[in-house]
Design a protein around this motif. Structure first.
Motif: not given
Length: 115
Positions: A37, A46-49, A59-62, A64
């Protein structure tokens, strides 16, 4: 008792790369999920991967295509390879692991991306 220690954070220019590591101290033989996070100043965490024990990563879209999460179960470590870093990636990065239902957290490592 589970302890997690992150390392690898720092200051980097936009477009640069960093590799975060997180070492877990636990007697558990099977860790279900390991991941990351982050929390930017004044924003919620926020969660990341994350990567599962089967090796599936999401993965978080931003992030990836720029970040890669991996794990080494023999060493009980999880990694986050970050490339093409942007100023909006700045924040404190926290690793976590999940064993069954309980989730355990590290203390965080600061990543700062300058423009």
């Amino acid at each position: 008792q589970v302890q997690l220690v992150e390392s690898g954070g720092g200051l980097v220019q936009a477009g640069g790369s960093l590799r975060l590591s997180c070492a877990a101290s636990t007697s558990a033989s099977n860790i279900d999920v390991m991941g990351w996070y982050r929390q930017a100043p004044g924003k919620p965490r926020e969660w990341v991967a994350e990567v599962s024990d089967s090796g599936t990563s999401i993965y978080k879209s931003s992030v990836k295509g720029r970040f890669t999460v991996s794990r080494d179960d023999d060493k009980k470590q999880v990694y986050l390879e970050m490339t093409s870093l942007k100023p909006e990636d700045t924040g404190v990065y926290f690793c976590y692991l999940q064993i069954g239902r309980p989730r355990y957290w590290g203390q965080g490592t600061q990543v700062t991306v300058s423009s």
